[in-house]
Design a protein around this motif. Structure first.
Motif, PDB file in Angstrom:
ATOM      1  N   LEU A 228       0.825  -1.210   0.000  1.00 15.58           N
ATOM      2  CA  LEU A 228       0.000   0.000   0.000  1.00 15.58           C
ATOM      3  C   LEU A 228       0.854   1.254   0.000  1.00 15.58           C
ATOM      4  O   LEU A 228       0.565   2.226  -0.718  1.00 15.58           O
ATOM      5  CB  LEU A 228      -0.923  -0.014   1.220  1.00 15.58           C
ATOM      6  CG  LEU A 228      -1.852   1.200   1.401  1.00 15.58           C
ATOM      7  CD1 LEU A 228      -2.802   1.323   0.219  1.00 15.58           C
ATOM      8  CD2 LEU A 228      -2.627   1.071   2.701  1.00 15.58           C
ATOM      9  N   THR A 232       0.909   4.374  -2.890  1.00 18.57           N
ATOM     10  CA  THR A 232       0.533   5.706  -2.417  1.00 18.57           C
ATOM     11  C   THR A 232       1.672   6.696  -2.577  1.00 18.57           C
ATOM     12  O   THR A 232       1.467   7.843  -3.014  1.00 18.57           O
ATOM     13  CB  THR A 232       0.107   5.639  -0.934  1.00 18.57           C
ATOM     14  OG1 THR A 232      -0.939   4.674  -0.785  1.00 18.57           O
ATOM     15  CG2 THR A 232      -0.376   6.996  -0.451  1.00 18.57           C
ATOM     16  N   LYS A 235       2.374   8.122  -6.167  1.00 24.50           N
ATOM     17  CA  LYS A 235       1.418   9.163  -6.546  1.00 24.50           C
ATOM     18  C   LYS A 235       1.681  10.454  -5.768  1.00 24.50           C
ATOM     19  O   LYS A 235       1.557  11.557  -6.306  1.00 24.50           O
ATOM     20  CB  LYS A 235      -0.006   8.677  -6.280  1.00 24.50           C
ATOM     21  CG  LYS A 235      -0.423   7.481  -7.128  1.00 24.50           C
ATOM     22  CD  LYS A 235      -1.829   7.019  -6.770  1.00 24.50           C
ATOM     23  CE  LYS A 235      -2.233   5.813  -7.607  1.00 24.50           C
ATOM     24  NZ  LYS A 235      -3.596   5.309  -7.246  1.00 24.50           N
ATOM     25  N   PHE A 236       2.072  10.298  -4.528  1.00 28.37           N
ATOM     26  CA  PHE A 236       2.259  11.441  -3.626  1.00 28.37           C
ATOM     27  C   PHE A 236       3.502  12.241  -3.972  1.00 28.37           C
ATOM     28  O   PHE A 236       3.483  13.477  -3.971  1.00 28.37           O
ATOM     29  CB  PHE A 236       2.341  10.910  -2.192  1.00 28.37           C
ATOM     30  CG  PHE A 236       2.097  11.940  -1.136  1.00 28.37           C
ATOM     31  CD1 PHE A 236       0.866  12.560  -1.024  1.00 28.37           C
ATOM     32  CD2 PHE A 236       3.087  12.283  -0.228  1.00 28.37           C
ATOM     33  CE1 PHE A 236       0.629  13.516  -0.042  1.00 28.37           C
ATOM     34  CE2 PHE A 236       2.865  13.222   0.754  1.00 28.37           C
ATOM     35  CZ  PHE A 236       1.622  13.845   0.850  1.00 28.37           C
TER      36      PHE A 236
END
Length: 261
Positions: A228, A232, A235-236
């Protein structure tokens, strides 16, 4: 039962922080210290759960690894040569300094120093970033790969962060943030398998059959949380870059300093 809860907590910490530029080693040292889970057995546990995070990278980038290992791989793009050149500096430095690092640098005090200095490097990387010449992994040059490997040597200091050092180095050397992060993840696999395997060979005597449930719980927790975290973070990092992570490091360092010292 309490040890199983500790295993889950440390697995979550490892999975969340291994690929973020905040230092997983530093977080594990500090969390283990606060939970009272320290000593040789705890160090061996940390090695095992790091392998859980590495397995997450292999799963996420399985097509890329298959391509790298394929005998029919076409010329150009990311290759094994990039990984080898990226590994060489830290492998040599780690081999020469392993004993000194384990003896003198694994403490909350040294982690605080690493958090601060690593944060400064990340801010410098964002402020001094030049127009990227490599916007994907396949644009990465061999020279960039080796130079990023030199930056990776900084992560031998606990608290500095391997991903923080390599991503900052990549950005300073002309990659965009996403490319630097993805190369950092892929480079982590051979680096950490080698380092963890070496540590595990030296520490296996601290393992017993009764430890299997504990270690398996931490391993699986780290694996699923890392899956996960990788998705994440990619993209962050394109939107917020490195400075917010640097600020987090400064706040954490200040908090640790106030509590412990």
């Amino acid at each position: 039962m309490m040890e199983m809860i500790i295993a889950i907590i440390l697995g979550i910490v490892e999975g969340l922080t291994e690929f973020l530029p905040v230092s997983s080693t530093g977080h594990l040292i500090l969390t283990g210290y606060w939970l009272g889970f320290t000593g040789e057995r705890a160090k061996t546990f940390e090695i095992v759960i790091q392998l859980g995070s590495i397995l997450a990278v292999v799963v996420m980038y399985r097509k890329r690894f298959v391509d790298l290992l394929s005998p029919n791989k076409q010329q150009g793009g990311l290759s094994l040569a990039h990984l080898i050149l990226g590994m060489i500096p830290a492998v040599v430095a780690g081999f020469l300094l392993h004993g000194l690092i384990k003896t003198y640098l694994f403490s909350p005090y040294t982690v605080v120093i690493g958090l601060v200095i690593g944060g400064v490097l990340m801010i410098v990387a964002d402020l001094k970033q030049r127009p990227p010449t490599s916007s994907s992994l396949d644009d990465l040059t061999l020279r960039q790969a080796f130079s990023i490997g030199l930056f990776q040597c900084l992560a031998l200091w606990p608290g500095f962060s391997r991903s923080g050092a390599t991503i900052s180095g990549g950005v300073l050397l002309g990659t965009n943030h996403k490319t630097a992060a993805e190369f950092s993840f892929i480079l982590a696999v051979p680096m950490m398998v080698a380092a963890s395997g070496y540590d595990l060979l030296k520490s296996y005597q601290y393992l017993t059959v009764s430890d299997i449930p504990l270690f398996a719980t931490g391993f699986l927790s780290a694996f699923f949380v890392a899956l996960l975290a990788i998705v994440t973070f990619i993209k962050f990092i394109e939107r917020v870059r490195l400075i917010p992570f640097a600020i987090y490091r400064f706040v954490l360092a200040l908090f640790v300093w106030m509590v412990l010292f």
